[in-house]
Design an enzyme around this catalytic site. Sequence first.
Site, mmCIF file in Angstrom:
data_model
loop_
_atom_site.group_PDB
_atom_site.id
_atom_site.type_symbol
_atom_site.label_atom_id
_atom_site.label_comp_id
_atom_site.label_asym_id
_atom_site.label_seq_id
_atom_site.Cartn_x
_atom_site.Cartn_y
_atom_site.Cartn_z
ATOM 1 N N ASP A 269 0.829 -1.206 0.000
ATOM 2 C CA ASP A 269 0.000 0.000 0.000
ATOM 3 C C ASP A 269 0.865 1.259 0.000
ATOM 4 O OD1 ASP A 269 -2.279 1.499 0.025
ATOM 5 O OD2 ASP A 269 -2.767 1.153 2.133
ATOM 6 N N ASN B 218 -10.573 -2.709 -6.383
ATOM 7 C CA ASN B 218 -9.772 -1.821 -7.253
ATOM 8 C C ASN B 218 -10.393 -1.615 -8.636
ATOM 9 O OD1 ASN B 218 -6.512 -2.920 -5.998
ATOM 10 N ND2 ASN B 218 -7.786 -1.205 -5.361
HETATM 11 C C1 FPP Z 1 -1.933 0.257 -3.367
HETATM 12 O O1 FPP Z 1 -1.483 1.577 -3.426
HETATM 13 C C2 FPP Z 1 -1.413 -0.518 -4.484
HETATM 14 C C3 FPP Z 1 -2.167 -1.039 -5.503
HETATM 15 C C4 FPP Z 1 -3.617 -0.861 -5.567
HETATM 16 C C5 FPP Z 1 -1.576 -1.778 -6.615
HETATM 17 C C6 FPP Z 1 -0.349 -2.562 -6.316
HETATM 18 C C7 FPP Z 1 0.443 -2.666 -7.549
HETATM 19 C C8 FPP Z 1 1.792 -2.631 -7.644
HETATM 20 C C9 FPP Z 1 2.673 -2.612 -6.476
HETATM 21 C C10 FPP Z 1 2.492 -2.610 -8.970
HETATM 22 C C11 FPP Z 1 2.211 -3.704 -9.901
HETATM 23 C C12 FPP Z 1 2.280 -5.063 -9.337
HETATM 24 C C13 FPP Z 1 2.963 -6.089 -9.880
HETATM 25 C C14 FPP Z 1 2.840 -7.437 -9.289
HETATM 26 C C15 FPP Z 1 3.840 -5.925 -11.027
HETATM 27 P P1 FPP Z 1 -2.552 2.757 -3.521
HETATM 28 O O2 FPP Z 1 -2.679 3.132 -4.948
HETATM 29 O O3 FPP Z 1 -3.826 2.355 -2.860
HETATM 30 O O4 FPP Z 1 -1.833 3.854 -2.687
HETATM 31 P P2 FPP Z 1 -2.520 5.028 -1.856
HETATM 32 O O5 FPP Z 1 -3.319 4.371 -0.750
HETATM 33 O O6 FPP Z 1 -1.345 5.793 -1.334
HETATM 34 O O7 FPP Z 1 -3.368 5.828 -2.804
#
Ligand code: FPP
Length: 249
Positions: free
Chosen positions: A18, A66
């Site tokens: 996250d 998501n």
């Molecule tokens: C949460 O951060 C993260 C995600 C929803 C996506 C996770 C994806 C990756 C780490 C990259 C791609 C993955 C692979 C396996 C190649 P957020 O967007 O919710 O962050 P925030 O809470 O700060 O807005």
Amino acid sequence: MIKIDSNKLPRHIAIIMDGNGRWAQKHTIGRIRGHRKGAQAVRTVVRACREIGVKYLTLFAFSIENWERPEKEVQALMLLLEEYLIKEIDELQEQGIRLTTIGDIDRLHPQVREKLLQVKESTLKNDKMILNLALSYGGKDEIIRAVKKIIEENKNGKIDINEINKETFSNYLYTCGIPDPDLLIRTSGEYRISNFMLWQTAYTELYFTEVLWPDFTRDDLFKAIASYQKRERRFGLTSEQLKEKSFPN
Ligand code: FPP
């Protein structure tokens, strides 16, 4: 350098990655670039786990919730995943890492799903480590899906209601055959499970860190493991009882 005991490694580590969005905001760049940097942290952590001998690594890469994000962000995450698979396939093979997934991958964009199936198939025999990606995954949805499957099989006479217990129920989950996580890490200072592996984390040790996922390093991983290694896992028993029993790590 953080010291970890290689004889007391968690067999299965699960991570809620996250903070990509907040990392991007902090650097005054777009969210998508935050995800891109997050993908680099994925590489670092996969390598480190393989190197120290962790057997299962589950990463929460895309939740069922998501899908509600802006279309542009969903598209970018799909592309990033595809790009990751294309770039990493050689290393996964070299390192003997098998790729598996949990979640409703039929919902993924056809191109990404194709690539995933291809990588899953070609790494099927690798046995050094399992990299398990949670994609279009939701813990409650997984449990409902399992219940529906059991009802169906019961109707067809394949399973008797009296055979249903914790072990048989687990076989109907996406994680069938994968041991429950020993350690769950969540980055970015949020203290929630967010519908992740609800059944499987009943006795998992939880570790929360303020570090945003794109900043998560090898050392951060080792810190989490070192913290896990200091804990006494009692599984509802007393310390005295534990001394007479043996559990995996
Ligand atoms: C949460 O951060 C993260 C995600 C929803 C996506 C996770 C994806 C990756 C780490 C990259 C791609 C993955 C692979 C396996 C190649 P957020 O967007 O919710 O962050 P925030 O809470 O700060 O807005």
